[in-house]
Write an enzyme that holds these catalytic residues in place. Structure first.
Site, PDB file in Angstrom:
ATOM      1  N   GLY A 163       0.832  -1.213   0.000  1.00  0.00           N
ATOM      2  CA  GLY A 163       0.000   0.000   0.000  1.00  0.00           C
ATOM      3  C   GLY A 163       0.860   1.253   0.000  1.00  0.00           C
ATOM      4  O   GLY A 163       0.475   2.289   0.539  1.00  0.00           O
ATOM      5  N   GLY A 181      -0.447   4.704  -1.136  1.00  0.00           N
ATOM      6  CA  GLY A 181      -1.615   5.258  -0.449  1.00  0.00           C
ATOM      7  C   GLY A 181      -1.263   6.435   0.448  1.00  0.00           C
ATOM      8  O   GLY A 181      -0.107   6.866   0.508  1.00  0.00           O
ATOM      9  N   GLN A 182      -2.280   6.908   1.178  1.00  0.00           N
ATOM     10  CA  GLN A 182      -2.105   8.119   1.990  1.00  0.00           C
ATOM     11  C   GLN A 182      -0.975   7.950   3.011  1.00  0.00           C
ATOM     12  O   GLN A 182      -0.071   8.782   3.102  1.00  0.00           O
ATOM     13  CB  GLN A 182      -3.410   8.452   2.729  1.00  0.00           C
ATOM     14  CG  GLN A 182      -3.330   9.765   3.493  1.00  0.00           C
ATOM     15  CD  GLN A 182      -4.411   9.916   4.555  1.00  0.00           C
ATOM     16  OE1 GLN A 182      -5.074   8.956   4.945  1.00  0.00           O
ATOM     17  NE2 GLN A 182      -4.593  11.135   5.025  1.00  0.00           N
ATOM     18  N   ASP A 229      -0.246  -7.728  -5.605  1.00  0.00           N
ATOM     19  CA  ASP A 229      -1.683  -7.828  -5.318  1.00  0.00           C
ATOM     20  C   ASP A 229      -1.775  -8.695  -4.071  1.00  0.00           C
ATOM     21  O   ASP A 229      -1.555  -9.914  -4.133  1.00  0.00           O
ATOM     22  CB  ASP A 229      -2.395  -8.486  -6.509  1.00  0.00           C
ATOM     23  CG  ASP A 229      -3.872  -8.753  -6.221  1.00  0.00           C
ATOM     24  OD1 ASP A 229      -4.306  -8.547  -5.062  1.00  0.00           O
ATOM     25  OD2 ASP A 229      -4.580  -9.175  -7.151  1.00  0.00           O
ATOM     26  N   TYR A 234     -15.469  -2.648   6.888  1.00  0.00           N
ATOM     27  CA  TYR A 234     -14.092  -2.230   7.208  1.00  0.00           C
ATOM     28  C   TYR A 234     -13.797  -2.507   8.684  1.00  0.00           C
ATOM     29  O   TYR A 234     -12.762  -3.081   9.033  1.00  0.00           O
ATOM     30  CB  TYR A 234     -13.961  -0.735   6.883  1.00  0.00           C
ATOM     31  CG  TYR A 234     -12.645  -0.097   7.253  1.00  0.00           C
ATOM     32  CD1 TYR A 234     -11.457  -0.474   6.642  1.00  0.00           C
ATOM     33  CD2 TYR A 234     -12.607   0.934   8.199  1.00  0.00           C
ATOM     34  CE1 TYR A 234     -10.261   0.150   6.963  1.00  0.00           C
ATOM     35  CE2 TYR A 234     -11.418   1.560   8.526  1.00  0.00           C
ATOM     36  CZ  TYR A 234     -10.248   1.159   7.915  1.00  0.00           C
ATOM     37  OH  TYR A 234      -9.073   1.787   8.234  1.00  0.00           O
ATOM     38  N   LYS A 286     -11.142  -4.969  10.551  1.00  0.00           N
ATOM     39  CA  LYS A 286     -10.123  -4.438  11.468  1.00  0.00           C
ATOM     40  C   LYS A 286     -10.119  -5.227  12.777  1.00  0.00           C
ATOM     41  O   LYS A 286      -9.058  -5.543  13.322  1.00  0.00           O
ATOM     42  CB  LYS A 286     -10.337  -2.940  11.708  1.00  0.00           C
ATOM     43  CG  LYS A 286      -9.948  -2.089  10.521  1.00  0.00           C
ATOM     44  CD  LYS A 286      -8.458  -2.182  10.256  1.00  0.00           C
ATOM     45  CE  LYS A 286      -8.061  -1.858   8.854  1.00  0.00           C
ATOM     46  NZ  LYS A 286      -6.667  -2.164   8.531  1.00  0.00           N
ATOM     47  N   ILE A 314      -6.530  10.168   9.633  1.00  0.00           N
ATOM     48  CA  ILE A 314      -5.186  10.715   9.404  1.00  0.00           C
ATOM     49  C   ILE A 314      -5.280  11.904   8.445  1.00  0.00           C
ATOM     50  O   ILE A 314      -5.873  11.812   7.365  1.00  0.00           O
ATOM     51  CB  ILE A 314      -4.243   9.642   8.815  1.00  0.00           C
ATOM     52  CG1 ILE A 314      -4.170   8.411   9.735  1.00  0.00           C
ATOM     53  CG2 ILE A 314      -2.848  10.221   8.574  1.00  0.00           C
ATOM     54  CD1 ILE A 314      -3.613   8.654  11.130  1.00  0.00           C
TER      55      ILE A 314
HETATM   56  C1  AKB Z   1     -11.550   5.766   7.419  1.00  0.00           C
HETATM   57  O1  AKB Z   1     -12.165   6.828   7.561  1.00  0.00           O
HETATM   58  O2  AKB Z   1     -12.041   4.749   6.928  1.00  0.00           O
HETATM   59  C2  AKB Z   1     -10.127   5.704   7.927  1.00  0.00           C
HETATM   60  C3  AKB Z   1     -10.073   5.189   9.326  1.00  0.00           C
HETATM   61  C4  AKB Z   1     -10.527   6.019  10.449  1.00  0.00           C
HETATM   62  O3  AKB Z   1      -9.642   4.086   9.537  1.00  0.00           O
HETATM   63  N1  AKB Z   1      -9.533   6.989   7.842  1.00  0.00           N
END
Ligand code: AKB
Length: 325
Positions: free
Chosen positions: A13, A16-17, A58, A148, A152, A178
């Site tokens: 990654g 990415g940011q 990938d 998500y 996590k 972030i």
């Molecule tokens: C998101 O907004 O999905 C991320 C996070 C807080 O993990 N920046």
């Protein structure tokens, strides 16, 4: 544990940011040739491409990780490749595949090769509406409502499992939103806290996708990078937690952020038009208790709202003047 334990680092990654800035910081610290940047489809920036090795990976295809790991004899992985919360709600199957199968592949490759350490970030998205929202404790309810967040929580558990079951040294923090000036975030709920700066500089106005009174925990990129490196260099014998450290720097409402920007750009105006991301934001904490990180590896952030805002506007203002944004 020390800096010298980690001799060849892979960052997934890396375009990415977080990856784009963390990779350069790691290269400054450990040497350009010792940090391999890996992206998926995005072409790397000039800085990333010219400062050290770059490969395409990938993470859902284990052999692509294996090839790069074996080519460079990698012993440490910063695994940042992931689908964030907002895109994850639009494409939950993709989020599961990339975030879970990707992490599983990385952990298996690391386990099979007896690697030194793996960094795998979690997020405030691991929490849910039943979690206490203020000063959220380290040990608390983990019942996220987003895919998500589900990945996590599972990722934290998997990381801790690999540590206790296989002795693989997996470490991670629950990052807040972030904020950064180099690479835009891709598809998260906290993206408004970055977009607002670009729009303030370019157009002096912004339409925010969460309500004015929405308070979320946030962190400026230099602190985000410091946390990753400090945790990875921390003495293992001091760690009671592994892949799931609460982490905090600042908390503010969208309105407070707009007001802080207005101090520097008086003509700036912000409107609020909440969309589907409001519900996600409302399910996350407002502030975080990060005392375990402070006690176990000396975590301390450098930036608050005022310092972060001044630095963001300064950096983006200069880039805008040069035609860079
Ligand atoms: C998101 O907004 O999905 C991320 C996070 C807080 O993990 N920046």
């Amino acid at each position: 544990m020390s800096k010298s334990d980690m001799t060849k680092i892979l960052v997934t990654g890396a375009c990415g940011q977080i990856g784009s800035e963390l990779t350069l910081a790691l290269r400054r610290r450990y040497g350009n040739d010792n940090v391999v940047a890996a992206g998926h489809k995005t072409q790397p920036s000039k800085a990333l491409r010219e400062s050290g090795p770059f490969e395409f990976i990938d993470v859902t295809r284990r052999e692509t990780i294996e090839e790069v790991v074996d080519k460079y004899d990698v012993d440490t992985i910063y695994h940042l490749a992931a689908i964030l919360s907002a895109i994850g709600e639009q494409k939950p199957q993709l989020a599961w595949n990339v975030n879970m199968n990707g992490l599983y592949n990385v952990l298996e490759v690391a386990r099979e090769r007896g690697m030194v350490r793996v960094f795998c970030p979690s997020s405030i998205a691991a929490f849910g509406p039943e979690t206490p929202r203020d000063n959220t404790p380290q040990e608390t309810v983990l019942r996220p409502r987003t895919m998500y967040g589900v990945t996590k929580v599972a990722g934290e558990l998997l990381g801790n499992y690999y540590f206790s079951r296989f002795g693989l040294d997996v470490r991670g923090v629950r990052y807040p939103g972030i904020i950064s000036s180099e690479t835009l975030p891709g598809g998260g709920t906290t993206d408004y806290a970055v977009e607002i700066f670009y729009e303030a500089i370019k157009h002096k106005r912004y339409t925010c996708f969460v309500r004015e009174d929405t308070v979320l925990p946030m962190m400026y990129m230099p602190d985000c990078i410091k946390a990753a490196i400090d945790l990875m260099e921390a003495d293992l014998s001091r760690l009671k937690h592994h892949a799931d450290f609460n982490l905090a720097a600042m908390s503010f409402s969208a309105g407070e952020l707009a007001a802080e920007i207005k101090k520097h750009i008086p003509e700036f105006t912000c409107e609020y038009e909440p969309d589907f991301r409001q519900e996600i934001a409302d399910s996350w904490p407002r502030s975080i208790d990060d005392s375990a990180a402070r006690e176990e590896w000396g975590w301390e952030p450098d930036y608050d709202l005022a310092a972060m805002t001044a630095d963001m506007l300064d950096k983006l203002g200069k880039r805008y003047a040069e035609g860079g944004i």
